[in-house]
Design an enzyme around this catalytic site. Structure first.
Site, PDB file in Angstrom:
ATOM      1  N   VAL A 176       0.948  -1.117   0.040  1.00 39.13           N
ATOM      2  CA  VAL A 176       0.049  -0.214  -0.020  1.00 39.13           C
ATOM      3  C   VAL A 176       0.817   1.319   0.023  1.00 39.13           C
ATOM      4  CG1 VAL A 176      -1.724   1.408   1.573  1.00 39.13           C
ATOM      5  CG2 VAL A 176      -1.780  -1.059   1.111  1.00 39.13           C
TER       6      VAL A 176
ATOM      7  N   ALA B 279       1.556  -7.540  21.002  1.00 41.83           N
ATOM      8  CA  ALA B 279       0.424  -8.320  20.415  1.00 41.83           C
ATOM      9  C   ALA B 279      -0.921  -8.466  20.876  1.00 41.83           C
ATOM     10  CB  ALA B 279       0.964  -9.742  20.238  1.00 41.83           C
ATOM     11  N   GLN B 280      -1.101  -8.408  22.181  1.00 43.55           N
ATOM     12  CA  GLN B 280      -2.153  -8.317  23.011  1.00 43.55           C
ATOM     13  C   GLN B 280      -3.121  -7.256  22.693  1.00 43.55           C
ATOM     14  OE1 GLN B 280      -4.269 -10.315  24.639  1.00 43.55           O
ATOM     15  NE2 GLN B 280      -3.023 -12.105  24.040  1.00 43.55           N
TER      16      GLN B 280
ATOM     17  N   ASP C 123      -0.157  -1.743  16.331  1.00 43.13           N
ATOM     18  CA  ASP C 123       1.372  -0.903  16.815  1.00 43.13           C
ATOM     19  C   ASP C 123       1.089   0.403  15.950  1.00 43.13           C
ATOM     20  OD1 ASP C 123       2.164  -3.186  18.067  1.00 43.13           O
ATOM     21  OD2 ASP C 123       3.900  -3.434  16.813  1.00 43.13           O
TER      22      ASP C 123
ATOM     23  N   GLU D 166      16.557 -10.557  24.096  1.00 37.85           N
ATOM     24  CA  GLU D 166      16.185 -12.020  23.834  1.00 37.85           C
ATOM     25  C   GLU D 166      17.185 -12.472  22.608  1.00 37.85           C
ATOM     26  OE1 GLU D 166      11.630 -12.834  24.939  1.00 37.85           O
ATOM     27  OE2 GLU D 166      12.172 -12.604  22.856  1.00 37.85           O
TER      28      GLU D 166
HETATM   29  C1  LIG Z   1      11.362  -9.023  17.064  1.00 37.76           C
HETATM   30  C2  LIG Z   1       9.838  -8.826  17.620  1.00 37.76           C
HETATM   31  C3  LIG Z   1       9.654  -9.469  18.876  1.00 37.76           C
HETATM   32  C4  LIG Z   1       8.474  -9.229  19.498  1.00 37.76           C
HETATM   33  N1  LIG Z   1       8.101  -9.933  20.609  1.00 37.76           N
HETATM   34  C5  LIG Z   1       6.884  -9.784  20.887  1.00 37.76           C
HETATM   35  C6  LIG Z   1       6.623 -10.459  22.295  1.00 37.76           C
HETATM   36  O1  LIG Z   1       7.076 -11.205  22.936  1.00 37.76           O
HETATM   37  N2  LIG Z   1       5.442 -10.117  22.831  1.00 37.76           N
HETATM   38  C7  LIG Z   1       4.565  -9.241  22.157  1.00 37.76           C
HETATM   39  O2  LIG Z   1       3.355  -9.174  22.815  1.00 37.76           O
HETATM   40  N3  LIG Z   1       4.799  -8.730  21.173  1.00 37.76           N
HETATM   41  C8  LIG Z   1       6.012  -8.695  20.654  1.00 37.76           C
HETATM   42  N4  LIG Z   1       6.306  -8.004  19.571  1.00 37.76           N
HETATM   43  C9  LIG Z   1       5.403  -7.080  19.032  1.00 37.76           C
HETATM   44  C10 LIG Z   1       4.148  -7.618  18.243  1.00 37.76           C
HETATM   45  O3  LIG Z   1       4.713  -8.393  17.230  1.00 37.76           O
HETATM   46  C11 LIG Z   1       3.360  -6.494  17.687  1.00 37.76           C
HETATM   47  O4  LIG Z   1       2.921  -5.695  18.721  1.00 37.76           O
HETATM   48  C12 LIG Z   1       2.355  -7.087  16.697  1.00 37.76           C
HETATM   49  O5  LIG Z   1       2.735  -8.044  15.809  1.00 37.76           O
HETATM   50  C13 LIG Z   1       1.518  -5.914  16.207  1.00 37.76           C
HETATM   51  O6  LIG Z   1       0.295  -6.105  15.249  1.00 37.76           O
HETATM   52  P1  LIG Z   1      -0.002  -5.276  14.216  1.00 37.76           P
HETATM   53  O7  LIG Z   1      -1.074  -6.157  13.574  1.00 37.76           O
HETATM   54  O8  LIG Z   1      -0.265  -3.984  14.742  1.00 37.76           O
HETATM   55  O9  LIG Z   1       1.263  -5.321  13.280  1.00 37.76           O
HETATM   56  P2  LIG Z   1       2.095  -6.303  12.323  1.00 37.76           P
HETATM   57  O10 LIG Z   1       2.021  -7.615  13.141  1.00 37.76           O
HETATM   58  O11 LIG Z   1       3.501  -5.956  12.498  1.00 37.76           O
HETATM   59  O12 LIG Z   1       1.592  -6.731  11.024  1.00 37.76           O
HETATM   60  C14 LIG Z   1       1.562  -5.426   9.964  1.00 37.76           C
HETATM   61  C15 LIG Z   1       1.358  -6.264   8.609  1.00 37.76           C
HETATM   62  O13 LIG Z   1       1.345  -4.970   7.899  1.00 37.76           O
HETATM   63  C16 LIG Z   1       2.097  -5.436   6.409  1.00 37.76           C
HETATM   64  N5  LIG Z   1       2.378  -4.052   6.170  1.00 37.76           N
HETATM   65  C17 LIG Z   1       3.041  -3.178   6.338  1.00 37.76           C
HETATM   66  N6  LIG Z   1       3.287  -2.060   5.734  1.00 37.76           N
HETATM   67  C18 LIG Z   1       2.437  -2.367   4.451  1.00 37.76           C
HETATM   68  C19 LIG Z   1       2.166  -1.775   3.391  1.00 37.76           C
HETATM   69  N7  LIG Z   1       2.653  -0.366   3.232  1.00 37.76           N
HETATM   70  N8  LIG Z   1       1.561  -2.428   2.440  1.00 37.76           N
HETATM   71  C20 LIG Z   1       0.873  -3.663   2.533  1.00 37.76           C
HETATM   72  N9  LIG Z   1       1.173  -4.476   3.745  1.00 37.76           N
HETATM   73  C21 LIG Z   1       1.824  -3.760   4.720  1.00 37.76           C
HETATM   74  C22 LIG Z   1       3.227  -6.121   7.098  1.00 37.76           C
HETATM   75  O14 LIG Z   1       3.607  -6.838   6.118  1.00 37.76           O
HETATM   76  C23 LIG Z   1       2.673  -6.831   8.274  1.00 37.76           C
HETATM   77  O15 LIG Z   1       2.068  -8.187   7.945  1.00 37.76           O
HETATM   78  C24 LIG Z   1       7.381  -8.170  18.827  1.00 37.76           C
HETATM   79  C25 LIG Z   1       7.810  -7.388  17.561  1.00 37.76           C
HETATM   80  C26 LIG Z   1       9.065  -8.019  17.041  1.00 37.76           C
HETATM   81  C27 LIG Z   1       9.598  -7.074  15.702  1.00 37.76           C
END
Ligand SMILES: Cc1cc2nc3c(=O)[nH]c(=O)nc-3n(C[C@H](O)[C@H](O)[C@H](O)COP(=O)(O)OP(=O)(O)OC[C@H]3O[C@@H](n4cnc5c(N)ncnc54)[C@H](O)[C@@H]3O)c2cc1C
Length: 415
Positions: A61, A301-302, A284, A154
């Site tokens: 996007v 994640a929660q 996020d 980690e």
């Molecule tokens: C290394 C790491 C470790 C973590 N460990 C923990 C943990 O132990 N416990 C915990 O609770 N949380 C943890 N987190 C945080 C957790 O993963 C996030 O809070 C959670 O994934 C947020 O979900 P989201 O749906 O907001 O974003 P995301 O899961 O990041 O999903 C966003 C999606 O949007 C897509 N996207 C982004 N930009 C575009 C675009 N321009 N066009 C199309 N698609 C796009 C991406 O490909 C992705 O699939 C960790 C994060 C990382 C990076």
């Protein structure tokens, strides 16, 4: 959220740049050759195989036109009645261009794989050097992790375990006393977002497994070999892992007034983006300021899962003209693991650490992984690793030469 809208009367178009969902908490295990990337990925199309009214488009996007209610993607334009932005975050290098160029971040599975390759390639280079090149060997084996949050802690712990249990067997001709693992944190403690108990315990565990932790230390530059610190000191290293900052992935076209601290989208208690019509944001990338969390909820994640569920409930309520439910976060606690047998856990009713916390960490993460097969694969991997101290996944898998992919095929030439 999309799964909860199935059968609700809405047509859902799910646009994602990858055709899979990634389980980010275990990226560090991919980077340290503990598990295969495929076991933390799940194909989006499989999730919705049997669902009508959910259309998946694998595309980037680029921008949103809030007036025309239209988004531009790498595939085509898409029109919407309601838009939900859940694009997450990416690494923030705080304007340090060199850091962005040379350091290894870990915000996607591809970056975790690149990090795994870098660790292994540095070892392969070090093993070819003569004994008198000790200085060069030290630079190749010196690992610096910048950022003492859960990701930094980690990954540093996992590399320390590799150094202790696995690498000396793979490289018997390398002296691993030369390998140092450093963790650099700008504030006065690691795991800043957790309790004091968790921070103190984590620091103790890190130091016990031989990690050199430097607190209250800011990095300013990295040229691929020399890491500069704000106090004037320099560290020589061919591997700097960047786990120090994140910022929201906001598509172009969103008015600047709707974007807040950390480049997150300012939303109200129903996750509606301020001043943007029918645009909502969850996870996020969103920032909902509440009395308990004036700077937004923690980016974990929660929060994302609970906001997704509440948003779906509200969309169904909107369809029925019923009352909407404001989002209220239920904090189920947080955890981090530091190598084998050690973790820290802050739950709402108890804070604990050590072996029991480690078992709890494993159970919680195993249950959170999507797909029974992935869960089984990871469980078997962990069990194997625990018993043998040796995971045979240390493969340097390089991407195919992109130029080669662009070459016309024989068929193209004929046409
Ligand atoms: C290394 C790491 C470790 C973590 N460990 C923990 C943990 O132990 N416990 C915990 O609770 N949380 C943890 N987190 C945080 C957790 O993963 C996030 O809070 C959670 O994934 C947020 O979900 P989201 O749906 O907001 O974003 P995301 O899961 O990041 O999903 C966003 C999606 O949007 C897509 N996207 C982004 N930009 C575009 C675009 N321009 N066009 C199309 N698609 C796009 C991406 O490909 C992705 O699939 C960790 C994060 C990382 C990076």
């Amino acid at each position: 959220m999309a799964t909860k809208l199935v059968g609700s009367g809405y047509q859902v178009v799910l646009i994602n740049k990858n055709n899979y969902h990634q389980f980010q908490p275990l990226f560090y295990q991919v980077a340290s050759s503990g598990i295969e990337p495929s076991s933390i990925l799940f194909p989006l199309r499989k999730i919705f195989q049997k669902q009508k009214d959910v259309y998946i488009r694998v595309a980037d996007v680029y921008s949103v036109d809030t007036e025309k209610k239209e988004i531009s993607t790498s595939l085509d334009k898409v029109w919407y009645d309601y838009l939900v932005i859940a694009t997450g975050v990416n690494s923030n290098f705080f304007g340090m261009k060199n850091m962005e160029k040379f350091a290894n971040p870990m915000k996607s599975v591809s970056e975790a794989m690149a990090l795994r390759n870098r660790i292994l390639l540095n070892l392969e280079s070090a093993v070819t050097l003569f004994d008198h090149d000790e200085n060069e060997k030290k630079i190749l084996l010196n690992v610096v992790v910048v950022g003492g949050g859960p990701t930094g802690v980690e990954v540093a712990g996992a590399i320390a375990e590799m150094k202790k249990f696995v690498l000396p067997k793979d490289y018997p001709d390398l002296n691993f006393d030369l390998m140092k693992i450093n963790l650099i944190e700008g504030s006065g403690q690691v795991l800043n977002s957790m309790s004091d108990h968790a921070s103190r315990k984590a620091l103790y565990y890190l130091q016990r497994i031989g990690i050199n932790v430097q607190l209250n230390t800011q990095v300013t530059d990295y040229d691929g070999e020399t890491l500069s610190l704000a106090d004037g000191n320099k560290i020589k290293s061919k591997l700097v892992i960047w786990a120090a900052g994140i910022s929201g992935e906001v598509p172009l076209g969103i008015p600047t007034e709707s974007i807040g601290r950390g480049k997150r989208l300012l939303v109200d208690e129903f996750n509606k983006v301020k001043g943007c019509g029918n645009i909502y944001s969850i996870g996020d990338v969103s920032l909902m300021s509440t009395p308990g969390n004036p700077n937004g909820h923690p980016q974990v994640a929660q929060v994302a899962i609970q906001q997704g569920a509440n948003m779906a409930r509200n969309f169904i309520a909107m369809h029925k003209n019923s009352k909407l439910k404001p989002f209220r976060y239920i904090d189920r606690g947080s955890m981090a693991t530091i190598g084998r047998n050690r973790a820290v856990a802050d739950l709402s009713f108890i804070k604990f650490s050590g072996f029991i916390a480690w078992l709890t960490w494993m159970f919680v993460h195993l249950m959170a992984i999507l797909g029974v097969k992935n869960r089984l694969l990871i469980f078997v991997n962990w069990l194997w690793n625990y018993v043998t101290y040796d995971q045979s996944l240390r493969l340097i898998l390089k991407a195919a030469d992109s130029k080669k992919e662009e070459q016309p095929t024989p068929m193209d030439k004929v046409v």
